[in-house]
Write a protein that holds these residues in place. Structure first.
Motif, PDB file in Angstrom:
ATOM      1  N   VAL A  69       0.830  -1.207   0.000  1.00  0.00           N
ATOM      2  CA  VAL A  69       0.000   0.000   0.000  1.00  0.00           C
ATOM      3  C   VAL A  69       0.865   1.257   0.000  1.00  0.00           C
ATOM      4  CG1 VAL A  69      -1.737   1.319   1.268  1.00  0.00           C
ATOM      5  CG2 VAL A  69      -1.868  -1.184   1.207  1.00  0.00           C
ATOM      6  N   GLU A  70       0.590   2.152  -0.942  1.00  0.00           N
ATOM      7  CA  GLU A  70       1.269   3.441  -0.991  1.00  0.00           C
ATOM      8  C   GLU A  70       0.310   4.609  -0.787  1.00  0.00           C
ATOM      9  OE1 GLU A  70       3.631   3.891  -4.507  1.00  0.00           O
ATOM     10  OE2 GLU A  70       4.567   1.915  -4.298  1.00  0.00           O
ATOM     11  N   ARG A  71      -0.986   4.327  -0.968  1.00  0.00           N
ATOM     12  CA  ARG A  71      -1.982   5.397  -0.861  1.00  0.00           C
ATOM     13  C   ARG A  71      -3.275   4.798  -0.315  1.00  0.00           C
ATOM     14  NH1 ARG A  71      -2.189   6.579  -5.967  1.00  0.00           N
ATOM     15  NH2 ARG A  71      -0.597   8.202  -5.939  1.00  0.00           N
ATOM     16  N   VAL A  72      -3.918   5.504   0.620  1.00  0.00           N
ATOM     17  CA  VAL A  72      -5.145   5.017   1.241  1.00  0.00           C
ATOM     18  C   VAL A  72      -6.271   6.015   0.989  1.00  0.00           C
ATOM     19  CG1 VAL A  72      -6.283   4.274   3.367  1.00  0.00           C
ATOM     20  CG2 VAL A  72      -3.826   3.853   3.054  1.00  0.00           C
ATOM     21  N   PHE A  73      -7.297   5.568   0.288  1.00  0.00           N
ATOM     22  CA  PHE A  73      -8.513   6.341   0.112  1.00  0.00           C
ATOM     23  C   PHE A  73      -9.461   5.994   1.263  1.00  0.00           C
ATOM     24  CE2 PHE A  73      -6.743   6.471  -4.058  1.00  0.00           C
ATOM     25  CZ  PHE A  73      -7.331   7.516  -4.759  1.00  0.00           C
ATOM     26  N   ASP A 104      -2.483  13.327   0.221  1.00  0.00           N
ATOM     27  CA  ASP A 104      -1.903  13.291  -1.128  1.00  0.00           C
ATOM     28  C   ASP A 104      -2.428  14.495  -1.905  1.00  0.00           C
ATOM     29  OD1 ASP A 104      -1.188  12.655  -3.813  1.00  0.00           O
ATOM     30  OD2 ASP A 104      -1.062  10.538  -3.251  1.00  0.00           O
ATOM     31  N   TYR A 172      -8.659   4.362  -9.784  1.00  0.00           N
ATOM     32  CA  TYR A 172      -7.832   4.406  -8.575  1.00  0.00           C
ATOM     33  C   TYR A 172      -7.957   3.104  -7.788  1.00  0.00           C
ATOM     34  CZ  TYR A 172      -7.913   9.361  -9.761  1.00  0.00           C
ATOM     35  OH  TYR A 172      -7.806  10.560 -10.424  1.00  0.00           O
ATOM     36  N   ASP A 175      -5.638   0.532  -9.315  1.00  0.00           N
ATOM     37  CA  ASP A 175      -4.206   0.757  -9.101  1.00  0.00           C
ATOM     38  C   ASP A 175      -3.737  -0.126  -7.944  1.00  0.00           C
ATOM     39  OD1 ASP A 175      -1.660   1.737  -8.341  1.00  0.00           O
ATOM     40  OD2 ASP A 175      -2.160   3.751  -9.052  1.00  0.00           O
ATOM     41  N   ARG A 177      -1.362  -0.040  -6.050  1.00  0.00           N
ATOM     42  CA  ARG A 177      -0.730   0.671  -4.932  1.00  0.00           C
ATOM     43  C   ARG A 177      -1.756   1.237  -3.957  1.00  0.00           C
ATOM     44  NH1 ARG A 177       2.332   5.021  -8.427  1.00  0.00           N
ATOM     45  NH2 ARG A 177       0.220   4.978  -9.335  1.00  0.00           N
ATOM     46  N   ASN A 178      -3.035   1.213  -4.341  1.00  0.00           N
ATOM     47  CA  ASN A 178      -4.065   1.899  -3.557  1.00  0.00           C
ATOM     48  C   ASN A 178      -4.902   0.941  -2.726  1.00  0.00           C
ATOM     49  OD1 ASN A 178      -3.235   4.280  -4.756  1.00  0.00           O
ATOM     50  ND2 ASN A 178      -4.878   4.294  -6.279  1.00  0.00           N
ATOM     51  N   PHE A 180      -8.597   1.011  -0.431  1.00  0.00           N
ATOM     52  CA  PHE A 180      -9.815   1.762  -0.148  1.00  0.00           C
ATOM     53  C   PHE A 180     -10.378   1.336   1.203  1.00  0.00           C
ATOM     54  CE2 PHE A 180      -9.454   3.289  -4.299  1.00  0.00           C
ATOM     55  CZ  PHE A 180     -10.461   4.199  -4.591  1.00  0.00           C
TER      56      PHE A 180
END
Length: 295
Positions: A69-73, A104, A172, A175, A177-178, A180
């Motif tokens: 994980v690089e980004r968390v929505f 971000d 997204y 992706d 890397r993401n 949710f």
């Protein structure tokens, strides 16, 4: 630098770093003893006070592999501020007792550039609890790994708008890397919630509530957005995160249809109620934890 304070710390959850860390560790350890459904591409997690919903949330967060994980929505429903669409934060940082989370800003600017999002004021941002209650768990499971946060406040969307935002966010979701995080409690039952549906065929009131919730949970597991919408129209179940959940279901459908996401599997891992209602004068809130996995 604009910082959103942890405004519900000290009331909805502990503002002591050591106590909060210990609680989260304990709940995650308990969840780890049960069957897994991970690594999660998305989770559904409750957002009540941690004394009520924290143990259930652990079952969702236990499914996350932080190394991927690089980004968390985080999609949370708006409880106090009316929105017909969705809104983005103006802040650069969200504070938690376990450490800050960096937003971000480039990706948030990209979303804002679509013209489909409003902006939250700092007051609206700090008054809302649905996103904040996910943050300590996110900080805990991600540890010291670098990542960014994309909080999205979800309003009272029509079914058409749910599908629209699902399509918008599908790229997204696809992706790798993401991650949710969908913030939602389930049935809010009692006169104080203006919801007292009970089907005596299923036993006591709390058993009727569980049966009702599990009907909705089954449709979510089937990734059936139209079926979930029909269920909500029929029963009016007070699932506060129904719109974020529907956005996720539509995002999965769009990403799967265009081939950017492999067929997914969603499974509920834990369910609980704040109290077992047997009398019409009582009330309760239901909590559930789920994980969406992409093979």
């Amino acid at each position: 630098m604009s910082v959103r304070k942890a405004t519900h710390g000290g009331s909805w959850y502990s503002d002591s770093q050591s106590k909060l860390d210990s609680q989260l560790s304990s709940w995650l350890a308990t969840a780890a003893k049960s069957s897994a459904h991970g690594p999660a591409k998305a989770i559904i997690s409750p957002h009540a006070g941690y004394s009520y919903s924290g143990p259930v949330a652990g079952f969702a967060y236990q499914q996350i592999d932080p190394e991927s994980v690089e980004r968390v929505f985080v999609l949370g429903p708006s409880h106090h501020f009316y929105l017909a669409g969705c809104a983005l934060s103006r802040c650069e940082t969200y504070a938690t007792p376990l450490g800050d989370l960096r937003l971000d800003r480039p990706l948030i600017a990209e979303l804002r550039g679509t013209g489909e999002f409003e902006e939250m004021s700092l007051r609206v941002d700090e008054e809302e609890h649905s996103i904040e209650l996910q943050l300590p768990y996110i900080r805990k499971v991600m540890g010291n790994r670098p990542f960014t946060l994309v909080p999205i406040l979800v309003g009272s969307l029509s079914t058409e708008r749910e599908a629209h935002y699902g399509q918008l966010l599908s790229k997204y979701l696809a992706d790798p890397r993401n991650l949710f995080v969908i913030s939602s409690d389930f049935c809010h039952w009692g006169s104080r919630f203006n919801y007292t549906f009970a089907d005596k065929r299923h036993g006591a009131i709390h058993e009727s509530i569980e049966h009702l919730d599990r009907q909705g949970m089954s449709l979510i597991e089937q990734l059936d957005a139209p079926g979930f919408a029909t269920y909500l129209k029929k029963y009016r179940n007070t699932i506060c995160g129904r719109h974020p959940i529907a956005v996720l279901l539509h995002a999965v459908r769009h990403a799967t249809a265009d081939g950017s996401l492999a067929p997914s599997s969603l499974k509920f891992l834990q369910y609980a109620q704040s109290s077992a209602v047997t009398d019409e004068r009582d009330s309760s809130v239901s909590y559930a934890a789920a994980s969406l996995v992409v093979p």
